[in-house]
Design a protein around this motif. Structure first.
Motif, PDB file in Angstrom:
ATOM      1  N   ILE A  99       0.979  -1.149  -0.016  1.00  0.00           N
ATOM      2  CA  ILE A  99      -0.055   0.059   0.142  1.00  0.00           C
ATOM      3  C   ILE A  99       1.021   1.174  -0.124  1.00  0.00           C
ATOM      4  CG2 ILE A  99      -1.862   1.286   1.202  1.00  0.00           C
ATOM      5  CD1 ILE A  99      -2.562  -1.492   2.778  1.00  0.00           C
TER       6      ILE A  99
ATOM      7  N   TYR B 275      -3.155   7.796   5.216  1.00  0.00           N
ATOM      8  CA  TYR B 275      -4.134   7.441   4.212  1.00  0.00           C
ATOM      9  C   TYR B 275      -3.392   6.793   3.086  1.00  0.00           C
ATOM     10  CZ  TYR B 275      -7.071  10.442   6.747  1.00  0.00           C
ATOM     11  OH  TYR B 275      -7.867  11.026   8.039  1.00  0.00           O
ATOM     12  N   ILE B 276      -4.254   6.235   2.085  1.00  0.00           N
ATOM     13  CA  ILE B 276      -3.641   5.613   1.061  1.00  0.00           C
ATOM     14  C   ILE B 276      -3.245   6.788   0.178  1.00  0.00           C
ATOM     15  CG2 ILE B 276      -4.058   4.480  -1.174  1.00  0.00           C
ATOM     16  CD1 ILE B 276      -6.240   2.771   0.574  1.00  0.00           C
TER      17      ILE B 276
ATOM     18  N   ILE C 159      -3.014  -2.190  -3.106  1.00  0.00           N
ATOM     19  CA  ILE C 159      -4.206  -1.272  -2.784  1.00  0.00           C
ATOM     20  C   ILE C 159      -3.606   0.015  -2.991  1.00  0.00           C
ATOM     21  CG2 ILE C 159      -5.695  -0.301  -1.123  1.00  0.00           C
ATOM     22  CD1 ILE C 159      -5.621  -3.042   0.581  1.00  0.00           C
TER      23      ILE C 159
ATOM     24  N   ARG D  26      -6.470  -3.150  -6.380  1.00  0.00           N
ATOM     25  CA  ARG D  26      -7.433  -2.676  -6.099  1.00  0.00           C
ATOM     26  C   ARG D  26      -7.107  -1.245  -6.183  1.00  0.00           C
ATOM     27  NH1 ARG D  26      -6.653  -7.220  -4.063  1.00  0.00           N
ATOM     28  NH2 ARG D  26      -8.394  -8.733  -3.723  1.00  0.00           N
TER      29      ARG D  26
ATOM     30  N   ILE E 217      -8.922   3.673  -4.428  1.00  0.00           N
ATOM     31  CA  ILE E 217      -9.281   3.613  -3.009  1.00  0.00           C
ATOM     32  C   ILE E 217      -9.026   5.005  -2.553  1.00  0.00           C
ATOM     33  CG2 ILE E 217      -9.241   2.192  -1.150  1.00  0.00           C
ATOM     34  CD1 ILE E 217     -10.238   0.511  -3.027  1.00  0.00           C
TER      35      ILE E 217
ATOM     36  N   TRP F  56      -5.486   3.799   5.331  1.00  0.00           N
ATOM     37  CA  TRP F  56      -5.040   2.465   4.994  1.00  0.00           C
ATOM     38  C   TRP F  56      -5.493   1.520   6.038  1.00  0.00           C
ATOM     39  CZ3 TRP F  56      -1.798  -0.097   8.223  1.00  0.00           C
ATOM     40  CH2 TRP F  56      -1.170   0.371   9.258  1.00  0.00           C
TER      41      TRP F  56
ATOM     42  N   ASP G 225      -8.024   0.856   7.524  1.00  0.00           N
ATOM     43  CA  ASP G 225      -9.618   0.601   7.180  1.00  0.00           C
ATOM     44  C   ASP G 225      -9.508  -0.060   5.939  1.00  0.00           C
ATOM     45  OD1 ASP G 225     -10.540   1.922   9.472  1.00  0.00           O
ATOM     46  OD2 ASP G 225     -10.758   4.004   8.251  1.00  0.00           O
ATOM     47  N   ALA G 226      -8.633   0.222   5.020  1.00  0.00           N
ATOM     48  CA  ALA G 226      -8.396  -0.634   3.650  1.00  0.00           C
ATOM     49  C   ALA G 226      -8.108  -1.912   4.058  1.00  0.00           C
ATOM     50  CB  ALA G 226      -7.964   0.171   2.583  1.00  0.00           C
TER      51      ALA G 226
ATOM     52  N   LEU H 292     -12.693  -5.576   0.296  1.00  0.00           N
ATOM     53  CA  LEU H 292     -12.433  -4.244  -0.464  1.00  0.00           C
ATOM     54  C   LEU H 292     -12.436  -4.581  -2.024  1.00  0.00           C
ATOM     55  CD1 LEU H 292     -10.891  -1.653   0.162  1.00  0.00           C
ATOM     56  CD2 LEU H 292      -8.860  -2.719  -0.276  1.00  0.00           C
TER      57      LEU H 292
ATOM     58  N   ASP I  53     -13.477   2.005  -4.001  1.00  0.00           N
ATOM     59  CA  ASP I  53     -14.392   2.164  -2.685  1.00  0.00           C
ATOM     60  C   ASP I  53     -13.805   3.666  -2.060  1.00  0.00           C
ATOM     61  OD1 ASP I  53     -15.806  -0.071  -2.453  1.00  0.00           O
ATOM     62  OD2 ASP I  53     -14.446  -1.208  -1.199  1.00  0.00           O
TER      63      ASP I  53
ATOM     64  N   LEU J 243     -13.798   5.049   1.498  1.00  0.00           N
ATOM     65  CA  LEU J 243     -14.128   4.534   2.825  1.00  0.00           C
ATOM     66  C   LEU J 243     -14.300   6.045   3.704  1.00  0.00           C
ATOM     67  CD1 LEU J 243     -10.789   2.367   3.083  1.00  0.00           C
ATOM     68  CD2 LEU J 243     -13.016   1.732   2.328  1.00  0.00           C
TER      69      LEU J 243
END
Length: 118
Positions: free
Chosen positions: A6, A12-13, A63, A83, A86, A90, A92-93, A102, A106, A108
């Protein structure tokens, strides 16, 4: 066993795959995290460097937020399950990924409890 990568930006992503400088790698077996996840700080953002790392680390799953079609196609060709698109934290993912729910695209909800117990 799966290896998940990730690209991160803080909690966060990262919104763009090619601009990430912090990377999280998690080993997963049967929906459970194995060992301690690794965080890697890259010297500078590099989409090619990140693709090379994914191949060298034998990453099976990615991700990410936005990713250019060229890199998406290359990684898909290398049999990486992606995926993308998004948006969110991260942790939550990762929880949704472990649960098998997932999906690409998405968004989130912002979580007030963004502390995953590993």
């Amino acid at each position: 066993m799966n290896k998940l990568l990730i690209p991160l930006q803080g909690d966060y992503i990262a919104p763009r795959f090619d601009l990430a400088t912090e990377i999280l790698i998690v080993r997963i077996e049967d929906g459970t995290i194995i060992g301690e996840p690794r965080t890697i700080i890259m010297e500078r953002p590099s989409d090619e460097g990140l693709c090379q790392m994914i191949v060298e680390e034998n990453i099976t799953d990615l991700i990410c937020g936005g990713i250019e079609e060229l890199h998406f196609n290359f990684l898909e060709w290398k049999k990486v399950a992606i995926r993308d698109a998004i948006i969110g934290g991260w942790q939550d993912a990762l929880q949704l990924f472990l649960a098998g729910t997932l999906q690409s695209g998405d968004i989130l909800p912002i979580s007030t409890n963004n502390h995953l117990t590993l």
